[in-house]
Scaffold this active site. Structure first.
Site, PDB file in Angstrom:
ATOM      1  N   SER A 106       0.852  -1.184   0.000  1.00 42.42           N
ATOM      2  CA  SER A 106       0.000   0.000   0.000  1.00 42.42           C
ATOM      3  C   SER A 106       0.887   1.234   0.000  1.00 42.42           C
ATOM      4  O   SER A 106       1.999   1.223   0.545  1.00 42.42           O
ATOM      5  CB  SER A 106      -0.894   0.011   1.247  1.00 42.42           C
ATOM      6  OG  SER A 106      -1.470   1.288   1.445  1.00 42.42           O
ATOM      7  N   SER A 107       0.395   2.305  -0.590  1.00 41.78           N
ATOM      8  CA  SER A 107       1.192   3.535  -0.628  1.00 41.78           C
ATOM      9  C   SER A 107       1.388   4.150   0.752  1.00 41.78           C
ATOM     10  O   SER A 107       2.241   5.026   0.927  1.00 41.78           O
ATOM     11  CB  SER A 107       0.541   4.560  -1.560  1.00 41.78           C
ATOM     12  OG  SER A 107      -0.783   4.860  -1.135  1.00 41.78           O
ATOM     13  N   CYS A 108       0.626   3.689   1.754  1.00 37.90           N
ATOM     14  CA  CYS A 108       0.795   4.224   3.107  1.00 37.90           C
ATOM     15  C   CYS A 108       2.091   3.746   3.754  1.00 37.90           C
ATOM     16  O   CYS A 108       2.429   4.173   4.864  1.00 37.90           O
ATOM     17  CB  CYS A 108      -0.394   3.882   3.989  1.00 37.90           C
ATOM     18  SG  CYS A 108      -0.490   2.135   4.452  1.00 37.90           S
ATOM     19  N   TYR A 135      -1.233  -0.486   9.956  1.00 37.46           N
ATOM     20  CA  TYR A 135      -1.354  -1.173   8.668  1.00 37.46           C
ATOM     21  C   TYR A 135      -0.062  -1.023   7.876  1.00 37.46           C
ATOM     22  O   TYR A 135       0.429  -1.983   7.270  1.00 37.46           O
ATOM     23  CB  TYR A 135      -2.534  -0.570   7.904  1.00 37.46           C
ATOM     24  CG  TYR A 135      -2.815  -1.189   6.558  1.00 37.46           C
ATOM     25  CD1 TYR A 135      -3.365  -2.454   6.458  1.00 37.46           C
ATOM     26  CD2 TYR A 135      -2.554  -0.493   5.381  1.00 37.46           C
ATOM     27  CE1 TYR A 135      -3.646  -3.022   5.223  1.00 37.46           C
ATOM     28  CE2 TYR A 135      -2.828  -1.047   4.143  1.00 37.46           C
ATOM     29  CZ  TYR A 135      -3.373  -2.310   4.069  1.00 37.46           C
ATOM     30  OH  TYR A 135      -3.637  -2.877   2.843  1.00 37.46           O
ATOM     31  N   LYS A 139       2.565  -3.880   6.353  1.00 40.78           N
ATOM     32  CA  LYS A 139       2.864  -3.975   4.929  1.00 40.78           C
ATOM     33  C   LYS A 139       4.363  -3.838   4.657  1.00 40.78           C
ATOM     34  O   LYS A 139       4.912  -4.500   3.765  1.00 40.78           O
ATOM     35  CB  LYS A 139       2.075  -2.915   4.157  1.00 40.78           C
ATOM     36  CG  LYS A 139       0.590  -3.234   4.042  1.00 40.78           C
ATOM     37  CD  LYS A 139       0.367  -4.533   3.298  1.00 40.78           C
ATOM     38  CE  LYS A 139      -1.092  -4.873   3.097  1.00 40.78           C
ATOM     39  NZ  LYS A 139      -1.285  -6.131   2.356  1.00 40.78           N
ATOM     40  N   HIS A 178     -12.909   3.502   2.784  1.00 41.60           N
ATOM     41  CA  HIS A 178     -12.007   4.555   2.358  1.00 41.60           C
ATOM     42  C   HIS A 178     -12.815   5.728   1.798  1.00 41.60           C
ATOM     43  O   HIS A 178     -14.041   5.690   1.745  1.00 41.60           O
ATOM     44  CB  HIS A 178     -11.036   4.017   1.307  1.00 41.60           C
ATOM     45  CG  HIS A 178     -10.050   3.033   1.856  1.00 41.60           C
ATOM     46  ND1 HIS A 178     -10.243   1.669   1.801  1.00 41.60           N
ATOM     47  CD2 HIS A 178      -8.863   3.205   2.486  1.00 41.60           C
ATOM     48  CE1 HIS A 178      -9.220   1.050   2.360  1.00 41.60           C
ATOM     49  NE2 HIS A 178      -8.372   1.954   2.792  1.00 41.60           N
TER      50      HIS A 178
END
Length: 311
Positions: A106-108, A135, A139, A178
């Site tokens: 994920s880009s987070c 999260y 990841k 989201h």
């Protein structure tokens, strides 16, 4: 991929379902398993199922996911579930000699204040966004596991980091979703109720990039065929939009004509999160779906599956 057995872990989620749809175009055997058949948080169950099925390739799309509210109120669940799922699958894939594994991040994973657009090299260069760090930590661990197994054992395990996703099959629950499905559900309900205004969390100033989920599925199949490296590759459009403008676009697609009211007491999250997708573009893949077109398709699905989507 001709004749290969490809396991899509998490096939009932929005991403997994899109990957299954995309793999239908390939001459391969698609393997799936629901939680009733195997709980991926349990090591023995995961190893037993994989040993019985003997996949040639694995796409790890299984995850516990949610928006700002879900991340902020369920940190232990987000950390534990995702660590267990990825560790069990990646470890078993090595033991069983799986030829190719693609881990979906994920880009987070990138620092909250990373220079924009965010390159793959920004990983672990600064503090994470507090509202989804649990999260993100999980990841990042998955990415590092793929890199570690590649380094120590020569496993062809790769990672892809998509930007914010949306599309058919999304979670429209207001307590877990989201931003796009949340805005879409609120706008739809406001239209039906004849409301004069719609509340939007935050100031509306943060900017976000959005990728249609079927575009992501196509990118993942492309990477399975064309990429073998340790660097986690960004997957996105390379274009972002402010939350305020996104809310207006969603309302236009839904047909809600009331006023937008921004609640600045609610968290904004990261100020901006735009991925640098030049590495993927150089390999020969680009996203095709325009945001407005993707929103129209998503809203049509939402209306056709209203009761299901609300759950």
């Amino acid at each position: 991929m001709t004749g290969k057995r490809v396991w899509v872990a998490g096939h009932r989620g929005m991403v997994g379902a899109a990957v299954v749809r995309r793999l239908a175009e390939e001459n391969c055997v698609v393997l799936t398993a629901g939680r009733a058949e195997v709980d991926l948080r349990r090591q023995a169950a995961t190893e037993s199922w994989m040993a019985a099925q003997q996949p040639d390739a694995v796409i790890v799309a299984a995850a516990t996911v949610g928006g700002i509210y879900a991340n902020d109120t369920r940190p232990a669940e987000f950390l534990y579930d995702n660590l267990m799922i990825e560790a069990n699958i990646i470890g078993a894939a090595h033991q069983l000699g799986v030829v190719k594994l693609l881990f979906l991040g994920s880009s987070c994973i990138y620092p909250r204040m990373a220079p924009q657009p965010i390159t793959e090299d920004a990983l672990l260069t600064g503090p994470l966004e507090p509202t989804n760090e649990w999260y993100a930590v999980a990841k990042i661990a998955g990415i590092k596991m793929c890199q570690a197994y590649r380094r120590q054992y020569g496993c062809d395990f790769i990672s892809a980091q998509p930007t914010n996703l949306y599309g058919p099959g999304d979670n429209f629950s207001l307590s877990q979703s989201h931003v796009i499905p949340a805005l879409m559900a609120k706008a739809h309900n406001a239209k039906i109720a004849g409301a004069k205004s719609l509340e939007v969390w935050g100031t509306g100033t943060p900017k976000r990039e959005f990728l249609y989920v079927d575009d992501l599925a196509d990118a993942l199949v492309f990477l399975l065929k064309n990429y073998s490296g340790s660097v986690q590759l960004n997957v996105g459009t390379g274009v972002d939009i402010s939350i305020a403008d996104l809310a207006r676009l969603v309302c236009s697609v839904v047909g809600f004509e009331g006023e937008l009211v921004f609640d600045a007491s609610k968290p904004d999250g990261t100020p901006r999160k735009l991925l640098d997708v030049s590495r993927l573009n150089t390999l020969g893949w680009r996203a095709e779906t325009e945001l407005a077109d993707g929103l129209r398709t998503t809203y049509a699905w939402f209306c056709d599956h209203y009761r299901e989507a609300r759950l």
